[in-house]
Scaffold this motif. Structure first.
Motif, PDB file in Angstrom:
ATOM      1  N   ASP A  72       0.816  -1.215   0.000  1.00  0.00           N
ATOM      2  CA  ASP A  72       0.000   0.000   0.000  1.00  0.00           C
ATOM      3  C   ASP A  72       0.850   1.266   0.000  1.00  0.00           C
ATOM      4  O   ASP A  72       0.351   2.346  -0.310  1.00  0.00           O
ATOM      5  N   LYS A  73       2.117   1.140   0.357  1.00  0.00           N
ATOM      6  CA  LYS A  73       3.007   2.305   0.382  1.00  0.00           C
ATOM      7  C   LYS A  73       3.801   2.457  -0.914  1.00  0.00           C
ATOM      8  O   LYS A  73       3.960   3.562  -1.426  1.00  0.00           O
ATOM      9  N   VAL A  74       4.325   1.341  -1.436  1.00  0.00           N
ATOM     10  CA  VAL A  74       5.247   1.437  -2.573  1.00  0.00           C
ATOM     11  C   VAL A  74       4.662   0.896  -3.875  1.00  0.00           C
ATOM     12  O   VAL A  74       5.248   1.094  -4.947  1.00  0.00           O
ATOM     13  N   SER A 190      -3.571   1.951 -11.068  1.00  0.00           N
ATOM     14  CA  SER A 190      -3.999   2.506  -9.782  1.00  0.00           C
ATOM     15  C   SER A 190      -2.885   2.288  -8.763  1.00  0.00           C
ATOM     16  O   SER A 190      -2.772   1.215  -8.177  1.00  0.00           O
ATOM     17  N   LYS A 191      -2.057   3.297  -8.575  1.00  0.00           N
ATOM     18  CA  LYS A 191      -0.913   3.188  -7.680  1.00  0.00           C
ATOM     19  C   LYS A 191      -1.225   3.846  -6.340  1.00  0.00           C
ATOM     20  O   LYS A 191      -2.136   4.665  -6.236  1.00  0.00           O
ATOM     21  N   PRO A 192      -0.477   3.462  -5.282  1.00  0.00           N
ATOM     22  CA  PRO A 192      -0.694   4.104  -3.985  1.00  0.00           C
ATOM     23  C   PRO A 192      -0.526   5.608  -4.077  1.00  0.00           C
ATOM     24  O   PRO A 192       0.374   6.109  -4.760  1.00  0.00           O
ATOM     25  N   GLU A 193      -1.411   6.332  -3.406  1.00  0.00           N
ATOM     26  CA  GLU A 193      -1.335   7.783  -3.419  1.00  0.00           C
ATOM     27  C   GLU A 193      -0.209   8.248  -2.493  1.00  0.00           C
ATOM     28  O   GLU A 193      -0.049   7.724  -1.390  1.00  0.00           O
ATOM     29  N   PRO A 194       0.579   9.236  -2.933  1.00  0.00           N
ATOM     30  CA  PRO A 194       1.634   9.747  -2.061  1.00  0.00           C
ATOM     31  C   PRO A 194       1.036  10.417  -0.836  1.00  0.00           C
ATOM     32  O   PRO A 194       0.004  11.086  -0.921  1.00  0.00           O
ATOM     33  N   ALA A 195       1.650  10.208   0.306  1.00  0.00           N
ATOM     34  CA  ALA A 195       1.159  10.808   1.556  1.00  0.00           C
ATOM     35  C   ALA A 195       2.334  11.380   2.320  1.00  0.00           C
ATOM     36  O   ALA A 195       3.423  10.798   2.343  1.00  0.00           O
ATOM     37  N   GLN A 196       2.118  12.522   2.936  1.00  0.00           N
ATOM     38  CA  GLN A 196       3.196  13.152   3.682  1.00  0.00           C
ATOM     39  C   GLN A 196       3.545  12.367   4.939  1.00  0.00           C
ATOM     40  O   GLN A 196       4.682  12.270   5.339  1.00  0.00           O
ATOM     41  N   GLU A 197       2.541  11.788   5.554  1.00  0.00           N
ATOM     42  CA  GLU A 197       2.786  11.058   6.793  1.00  0.00           C
ATOM     43  C   GLU A 197       1.906   9.823   6.810  1.00  0.00           C
ATOM     44  O   GLU A 197       0.701   9.897   6.584  1.00  0.00           O
ATOM     45  N   ARG A 198       2.510   8.672   7.072  1.00  0.00           N
ATOM     46  CA  ARG A 198       1.758   7.425   7.086  1.00  0.00           C
ATOM     47  C   ARG A 198       1.809   6.815   8.487  1.00  0.00           C
ATOM     48  O   ARG A 198       2.793   6.943   9.198  1.00  0.00           O
ATOM     49  N   ALA A 199       0.733   6.132   8.840  1.00  0.00           N
ATOM     50  CA  ALA A 199       0.670   5.474  10.134  1.00  0.00           C
ATOM     51  C   ALA A 199       1.625   4.287  10.150  1.00  0.00           C
ATOM     52  O   ALA A 199       1.964   3.722   9.104  1.00  0.00           O
ATOM     53  N   GLY A 200       2.049   3.904  11.347  1.00  0.00           N
ATOM     54  CA  GLY A 200       2.905   2.743  11.489  1.00  0.00           C
ATOM     55  C   GLY A 200       2.136   1.455  11.242  1.00  0.00           C
ATOM     56  O   GLY A 200       0.908   1.438  11.113  1.00  0.00           O
ATOM     57  N   PHE A 201       2.873   0.348  11.197  1.00  0.00           N
ATOM     58  CA  PHE A 201       2.272  -0.947  10.882  1.00  0.00           C
ATOM     59  C   PHE A 201       1.192  -1.327  11.892  1.00  0.00           C
ATOM     60  O   PHE A 201       0.100  -1.762  11.527  1.00  0.00           O
ATOM     61  N   LEU A 202       1.478  -1.143  13.199  1.00  0.00           N
ATOM     62  CA  LEU A 202       0.504  -1.513  14.229  1.00  0.00           C
ATOM     63  C   LEU A 202      -0.734  -0.629  14.160  1.00  0.00           C
ATOM     64  O   LEU A 202      -1.859  -1.109  14.340  1.00  0.00           O
TER      65      LEU A 202
END
Length: 417
Positions: A72-74, A190-202
């Motif tokens: 979902d990130k890359v 349909s690629k993941p949208e760039p985000a300035q800040e992403r939540a951690g895995f947990l």
């Protein structure tokens, strides 16, 4: 050709190659330990074979949500390539292993880097129009199932022609070629949208599990795999009890598995299309009930021919299970977190894959395989109604939330007036 269709057909063919290659190894694994590694004690051979077979699913169970979150990130395509090239290297090294411990470590590593199938599902689901998702996932299922049917057959033939180590090299070559085709021919739109800040895995995991329909779907995925695989280790013994025609026990034991997979392969695209028209939740519910009904007469068969007919009918119902489940996960996953949701779903399925045969083998010693068939039918019925009631509760909760939001907005409008 539309891009999503081209992606679908290429990934379908690639899944056929990958599943075929992976399942080619299974028939001769105990013989590989015996003839190439000198494990001659039958008890030790079976112990090592069980550990080596199962450790792959254990590491895949742990890693699936992590790879899903990363996708979902890359991007999803890069996860397909990571898995494909990673397995190519590891399986080639398996052919060079000189001890059971080395093979065990490599199978552990293979499960760690694996994920070609779930990554392909995620890629197709997120790059296919929503109204065609069920059909597309059904087609993918057909490719994977047909590969898993042909793989053991081809592997058994090749084991008679070439040495076992060569089969590992050929398996790696097949997976590598499939991955190269994906590299140059599949386009991720349909690629993941760039985000300035992403939540951690947990934090992402917490968000997924608080999305009410998803935990229900994960539990249903576990239940499906657990129920379907619980009787499988006992099937060859059951065929022996029924009396294989002409004494061809190995042939008819394999045919019982093959006929189920063939029906699954035929039904998956058609049931997927029905899911697009009438709702994947309905197809999944009735497919689970149909599978349960098919299991009941399993407990009453008196010949292998009767068993083959029932296994074919069961396979037709199975064609609507996992594709419908994947379509529902796509529908209910938070936007941009689809691969993470598929990662948790894959872990649940792998857990059922590990625990089903173990539990089924234990219970068969108490109630026999005929009792196990009835228990499986009951579990599927319970799962079907758990699915329906859970989705209805979730829909009612969403409706109340939407209604509450509307009243809140109306109140603000009145007050401002």
């Amino acid at each position: 050709m539309e891009i999503w269709r081209r992606n679908l057909y290429i990934l379908m063919a690639s899944q056929f190659l990958v599943m075929g290659a992976m399942s080619m190894i299974i028939p001769f694994l105990p013989l590989y330990l015996k003839d190439e590694m000198g494990v001659t004690d039958p008890e030790k051979t079976q112990l090592w074979a069980g550990l080596i077979f199962g450790i792959n699913f254990l590491s895949a169970f742990v890693m699936a949500p992590i790879w899903g979150s990363l996708a979902d990130k890359v991007g999803r395509k890069i996860m397909v390539l990571r898995s494909g090239f990673g397995m190519t290297i590891v399986i080639f090294l398996m052919g060079l292993a000189t001890s059971p411990l080395q093979l065990l470590i490599l199978r552990l590593l293979n499960g760690t880097v694996s994920g070609f199938i779930p990554a392909s599902i995620s890629l197709v689901a997120t790059n296919t129009p929503k109204e065609r998702t069920g059909y597309a996932l059904g087609m993918l299922q057909s490719g994977a199932v047909s590969g898993s049917i042909m793989g053991p057959f081809i592997g058994g033939i090749m084991a008679e022609v070439v040495d076992y180590r060569t089969i590992f090299s050929l398996t790696a070559l097949m997976i590598g070629l499939a991955t190269l085709v994906v590299t140059f021919a599949v386009k991720e739109v349909s690629k993941p949208e760039p985000a300035q800040e992403r939540a951690g895995f947990l934090a992402e995991g917490s968000h997924i599990f608080h999305r009410k329909p998803l935990p229900i779907l994960f539990s249903v995925g576990f239940m499906l795999q657990f129920a379907m695989l619980a009787p499988m280790p006992q099937m060859s013994l059951f065929v022996d009890q029924l009396g294989a025609p002409g004494g061809y026990l190995a042939f008819f034991a394999g045919l019982v598995t093959a006929v189920t997979g063939s029906a699954n392969m035929l039904a998956s695209p058609r049931l997927g299309r029905l899911g697009d028209q009438f709702g994947s939740d309905r197809v999944l519910f009735f497919a689970m009930l149909g599978a349960a009904v098919s299991f009941v007469p399993h407990a009453m068969v008196t010949s292998v021919w009767q068993l083959l007919v029932l296994r074919f009918l069961l396979g037709l119902c199975m064609g609507g299970l996992l594709p419908s489940l994947h379509s529902l996960i796509r529908k209910n996953a938070p936007r941009g977190k689809e691969s993470t949701a598929y990662g948790y779903s894959t872990s649940a399925v792998f857990l059922g894959h590990m625990l089903g045969p173990i539990t089924g083998g234990f219970l068969a010693g108490w109630i026999g395989i005929r009792g196990l068939f009835l228990l499986t039918a009951g579990l599927l019925v319970a799962g079907a109604f758990w699915l329906r009631s859970g989705l209805r509760r979730s829909a009612a909760s969403e409706s109340r939330r939407a209604s509450s939001g509307s009243r809140h907005v109306s109140r603000r409008v009145v007050n401002s007036s």
